[in-house]
Design a protein around this motif. Structure first.
Motif, PDB file in Angstrom:
ATOM      1  N   ASP A 391       0.837  -1.212   0.000  1.00  0.00           N
ATOM      2  CA  ASP A 391       0.000   0.000   0.000  1.00  0.00           C
ATOM      3  C   ASP A 391       0.872   1.263   0.000  1.00  0.00           C
ATOM      4  OD1 ASP A 391       0.878  -0.718   2.483  1.00  0.00           O
ATOM      5  OD2 ASP A 391      -1.016  -0.400   3.519  1.00  0.00           O
ATOM      6  N   ALA A 392       1.999   1.218   0.686  1.00  0.00           N
ATOM      7  CA  ALA A 392       2.912   2.370   0.671  1.00  0.00           C
ATOM      8  C   ALA A 392       3.523   2.527  -0.726  1.00  0.00           C
ATOM      9  CB  ALA A 392       4.020   2.180   1.704  1.00  0.00           C
ATOM     10  N   ASP A 393       3.844   1.424  -1.351  1.00  0.00           N
ATOM     11  CA  ASP A 393       4.382   1.430  -2.711  1.00  0.00           C
ATOM     12  C   ASP A 393       3.373   2.093  -3.661  1.00  0.00           C
ATOM     13  OD1 ASP A 393       5.309   0.770  -5.263  1.00  0.00           O
ATOM     14  OD2 ASP A 393       5.972  -1.226  -4.710  1.00  0.00           O
ATOM     15  N   SER A 394       2.104   1.717  -3.546  1.00  0.00           N
ATOM     16  CA  SER A 394       1.070   2.302  -4.422  1.00  0.00           C
ATOM     17  C   SER A 394       0.951   3.804  -4.185  1.00  0.00           C
ATOM     18  CB  SER A 394      -0.292   1.640  -4.165  1.00  0.00           C
ATOM     19  OG  SER A 394      -0.194   0.272  -4.438  1.00  0.00           O
ATOM     20  N   MET A 396       3.240   5.818  -3.162  1.00  0.00           N
ATOM     21  CA  MET A 396       4.426   6.465  -3.748  1.00  0.00           C
ATOM     22  C   MET A 396       4.227   6.678  -5.247  1.00  0.00           C
ATOM     23  SD  MET A 396       8.243   4.808  -4.069  1.00  0.00           S
ATOM     24  CE  MET A 396       7.709   3.599  -5.304  1.00  0.00           C
ATOM     25  N   ARG A 397       3.731   5.668  -5.920  1.00  0.00           N
ATOM     26  CA  ARG A 397       3.562   5.749  -7.382  1.00  0.00           C
ATOM     27  C   ARG A 397       2.531   6.816  -7.770  1.00  0.00           C
ATOM     28  NH1 ARG A 397       5.754   0.822  -9.874  1.00  0.00           N
ATOM     29  NH2 ARG A 397       6.871  -0.193  -8.197  1.00  0.00           N
ATOM     30  N   LEU A 398       1.445   6.883  -7.017  1.00  0.00           N
ATOM     31  CA  LEU A 398       0.418   7.883  -7.328  1.00  0.00           C
ATOM     32  C   LEU A 398       0.967   9.296  -7.182  1.00  0.00           C
ATOM     33  CD1 LEU A 398      -2.909   6.449  -5.873  1.00  0.00           C
ATOM     34  CD2 LEU A 398      -2.128   6.575  -8.246  1.00  0.00           C
ATOM     35  N   GLU A 399       1.756   9.501  -6.137  1.00  0.00           N
ATOM     36  CA  GLU A 399       2.327  10.831  -5.927  1.00  0.00           C
ATOM     37  C   GLU A 399       3.329  11.178  -7.032  1.00  0.00           C
ATOM     38  OE1 GLU A 399       1.323  13.096  -4.054  1.00  0.00           O
ATOM     39  OE2 GLU A 399       2.967  14.547  -4.169  1.00  0.00           O
ATOM     40  N   LEU A 400       4.099  10.186  -7.456  1.00  0.00           N
ATOM     41  CA  LEU A 400       5.052  10.428  -8.552  1.00  0.00           C
ATOM     42  C   LEU A 400       4.319  10.856  -9.820  1.00  0.00           C
ATOM     43  CD1 LEU A 400       7.595   7.472  -8.173  1.00  0.00           C
ATOM     44  CD2 LEU A 400       8.078   9.911  -7.919  1.00  0.00           C
ATOM     45  N   ILE A 401       3.243  10.160 -10.132  1.00  0.00           N
ATOM     46  CA  ILE A 401       2.487  10.492 -11.356  1.00  0.00           C
ATOM     47  C   ILE A 401       1.939  11.912 -11.233  1.00  0.00           C
ATOM     48  CG2 ILE A 401       0.417   9.887 -12.693  1.00  0.00           C
ATOM     49  CD1 ILE A 401       1.072   6.916 -12.036  1.00  0.00           C
ATOM     50  N   ARG A 402       1.431  12.233 -10.051  1.00  0.00           N
ATOM     51  CA  ARG A 402       0.908  13.583  -9.815  1.00  0.00           C
ATOM     52  C   ARG A 402       1.985  14.636 -10.058  1.00  0.00           C
ATOM     53  NH1 ARG A 402      -0.521  17.259  -6.391  1.00  0.00           N
ATOM     54  NH2 ARG A 402       1.084  16.784  -4.873  1.00  0.00           N
ATOM     55  N   THR A 412       5.399  -2.998  -6.962  1.00  0.00           N
ATOM     56  CA  THR A 412       6.530  -3.888  -7.316  1.00  0.00           C
ATOM     57  C   THR A 412       6.903  -3.878  -8.807  1.00  0.00           C
ATOM     58  OG1 THR A 412       5.486  -6.048  -7.790  1.00  0.00           O
ATOM     59  CG2 THR A 412       5.910  -5.532  -5.457  1.00  0.00           C
ATOM     60  N   LYS A 413       6.206  -3.108  -9.627  1.00  0.00           N
ATOM     61  CA  LYS A 413       6.646  -3.072 -11.035  1.00  0.00           C
ATOM     62  C   LYS A 413       7.934  -2.261 -11.122  1.00  0.00           C
ATOM     63  CE  LYS A 413       4.185  -5.913 -12.428  1.00  0.00           C
ATOM     64  NZ  LYS A 413       4.686  -7.161 -12.951  1.00  0.00           N
ATOM     65  N   GLN A 414       8.922  -2.805 -11.799  1.00  0.00           N
ATOM     66  CA  GLN A 414      10.229  -2.156 -11.880  1.00  0.00           C
ATOM     67  C   GLN A 414      10.171  -0.877 -12.701  1.00  0.00           C
ATOM     68  OE1 GLN A 414      12.341  -5.087 -14.636  1.00  0.00           O
ATOM     69  NE2 GLN A 414      12.034  -3.192 -15.744  1.00  0.00           N
ATOM     70  N   LEU A 437       8.093   9.516  -1.338  1.00  0.00           N
ATOM     71  CA  LEU A 437       8.444   8.643  -0.204  1.00  0.00           C
ATOM     72  C   LEU A 437       7.815   9.164   1.087  1.00  0.00           C
ATOM     73  CD1 LEU A 437      12.176   7.823  -1.075  1.00  0.00           C
ATOM     74  CD2 LEU A 437      10.244   6.232  -1.054  1.00  0.00           C
ATOM     75  N   GLU A 438       7.658  10.480   1.177  1.00  0.00           N
ATOM     76  CA  GLU A 438       6.955  11.021   2.363  1.00  0.00           C
ATOM     77  C   GLU A 438       5.522  10.508   2.398  1.00  0.00           C
ATOM     78  OE1 GLU A 438       7.316  15.282   2.723  1.00  0.00           O
ATOM     79  OE2 GLU A 438       9.498  15.142   2.629  1.00  0.00           O
ATOM     80  N   LYS A 439       4.881  10.451   1.233  1.00  0.00           N
ATOM     81  CA  LYS A 439       3.519   9.900   1.159  1.00  0.00           C
ATOM     82  C   LYS A 439       3.526   8.430   1.579  1.00  0.00           C
ATOM     83  CE  LYS A 439       1.243  13.378  -0.717  1.00  0.00           C
ATOM     84  NZ  LYS A 439       0.196  14.113  -0.063  1.00  0.00           N
ATOM     85  N   ALA A 440       4.544   7.703   1.110  1.00  0.00           N
ATOM     86  CA  ALA A 440       4.643   6.289   1.475  1.00  0.00           C
ATOM     87  C   ALA A 440       4.847   6.149   2.979  1.00  0.00           C
ATOM     88  CB  ALA A 440       5.793   5.633   0.717  1.00  0.00           C
TER      89      ALA A 440
END
Ligand SMILES: Cc1ncc(COP(=O)(O)O)c(C=O)c1O
Length: 450
Positions: A391-394, A396-402, A412-414, A437-440
């Motif tokens: 859930d932390a990984d997800s 992180m990814r959402l914040e990156l896209i934002r 876990t996708k590379q 990472l702060e979001k994670a």
């Protein structure tokens, strides 16, 4: 806040004609974004949002989107009228085959196909023809394509899989409906990094082939333990099975000779795709001559059928030759650049993890990496399923896209860096990752943030 309204309307229209609205169901994502353009390290969506791309279309874009040298070769090929003839040889397919063989010393000859799945399919058929055996060993947490023999045991819930088993096989757990029951008797998933499990299966069944990604890259990045690939080689020699390295993701992305060259282990067969052609549909199966010659065996009952209307289509062949030319330039300068960018980004991520007090590990092979919220690099799927914070990984990814950095929004996708990424891209990404990472961290330690 990014708008995705045009993406939404494309998807809504597509849904009328395509089940789910996207082809290849694994492309369905949240957020739902329709991309329209790619150049270098950047991609743009239908709403005009710009991203630095690390998804790389599931890894092919080792040079970046629309590499000028590759695009020029494609355009030239079309202009020269190099159509698809479907009869006889072409000079260019020979040139491409030669380039692959010269770069991968364990590959005596190759055949060309359109996708990684076709190549792994042919590898297993060939191994069965050569050995006269039917059983196949695959890896828990490995992905080798969509066909019946290998569409199993990927990100398997541990509730279905049970505890880690290092000296025996796991149950065959398909990732698709419609796979005949017979396959569950012939396919033996084992734990990655467990040689005893391979031995146990070989003692019980006549095994035709073991197929594995040399680095598991469909559950992030899981390296083989020292000696593991050498151990597989020794077991193949002892039990007479065909050792197949599925280098669809690792081949040409990490080195011209694939991960086999880096590890110093020679498989009997190797399959390539993805980075081989920088985004064009091309795959190859290659290996020892005695095996490859079964494709033209003089005894028709032993000959392995390899066919395909679009095999070695001139456009992807031209793109692949151009890609290899770029990869071979200046004695592998692209790989040196990728390693340098990868190391630099890894260093920044590790600094952010430390300063945020987060347990985290960057597992990386050259340009491909994955961040795990656990205190050690993973050794197998159980390790990830038990210890990684999905859930932390997800989050992180959402914040990156934002923030305009596109990591595929599935835990876990590379991520894959390309040679078109600049140091500025990496610096921007490091900053975005710090915020992500702060979001994670807020997901990992909600109380601390409250
Ligand atoms: C290691 C590996 N093998 C095989 C495949 C299948 O390749 P394709 O999607 O081109 O059929 C993939 C695709 O992701 C892969 O990662």
């Amino acid at each position: 806040m990014s708008s995705y309204s045009k993406s939404a309307s494309i998807l809504a229209n597509n849904r009328r004609w395509i089940p789910g609205g996207v082809v290849s169901v694994n492309r369905a994502t949240q957020p739902e974004i329709a991309f329209v353009r790619g150049e270098g390290s950047r991609i743009w969506d239908a709403d005009g949002n710009e991203y630095i791309d690390y998804h790389a279309a599931f890894a092919p874009h080792v040079l970046g989107h629309n590499d000028p040298h590759v695009s020029a070769a494609v355009i030239r090929t079309i202009e020269q009228g190099a159509s698809l003839f479907g009869s006889g040889p072409t000079e260019h397919e020979g040139r491409l085959a030669e380039l692959i063989c010269r770069n991968a010393p364990h590959v005596d000859s190759v055949q060309l196909l359109n996708s990684g799945s076709e190549a792994t399919y042919q590898a297993l058929r060939l191994a069965r023809a050569v050995t006269g055996r039917d059983h196949v060993i695959v890896m828990q947490g490995g992905y080798n394509g969509w066909h019946n023999d290998v569409a199993c045991n990927l990100m398997t819930p541990l509730s279905a899989l049970g505890p880690r088993v290092t000296d025996d096989e796991y149950p065959f757990l398909p990732i698709s409906a419609g796979i005949p029951e017979a396959h569950s008797k012939l396919i033996h998933p084992v734990n990655f990094n467990s040689l005893d499990a391979v031995r146990a299966v070989c003692q019980r069944y006549p095994v035709a082939a073991l197929i594995t990604e040399p680095v598991l890259q469909n559950i992030g990045i899981v390296h083989p333990k020292p000696g593991y690939l050498q151990g597989l080689r020794a077991l193949a020699d002892e039990f007479g099975f065909v050792l197949v390295f599925d280098e669809v993701k690792t081949g040409f992305r990490h080195a011209l000779g694939g991960y086999a060259a880096l590890a110093g282990v020679k498989p009997d067969l190797a399959v390539y795709g993805k980075a081989l052609a920088n985004g064009y549909p091309m795959a190859a199966i290659g290996g020892r001559k005695e095996l490859m010659d079964y494709f033209v065996h003089p005894d028709g009952s032993k000959r392995v059928l390899l066919a395909g209307t679009y095999n070695a289509h001139p456009v992807p062949v031209a793109a692949t030759i151009a890609t290899l030319e770029r990869l071979m330039e200046d004695d592998g300068a692209v790989y040196r650049k990728l390693e340098q960018l990868g190391a630099s980004l890894q260093g920044s991520i590790e600094e952010s993890l430390a300063s945020l007090g987060m347990a985290g590990t960057v597992a990386r092979q050259g340009s491909a990496f994955c961040i795990y919220f656990m205190d050690h690099p993973p050794v197998d799927w159980h390790d990830i399923a038990q210890n990684h914070a999905f859930d932390a990984d997800s989050a992180m990814r959402l914040e990156l896209i934002r923030r305009g950095v596109y990591f595929f929004p599935l835990a876990t996708k590379q991520a894959s860096i390309s040679a078109a990424h600049s140091e500025d891209d990496i610096e921007f990404t490091a900053g975005a990752l710090r915020a992500a990472l702060e979001k994670a961290a807020a997901v990992l330690h909600p109380a601390a943030r409250a």
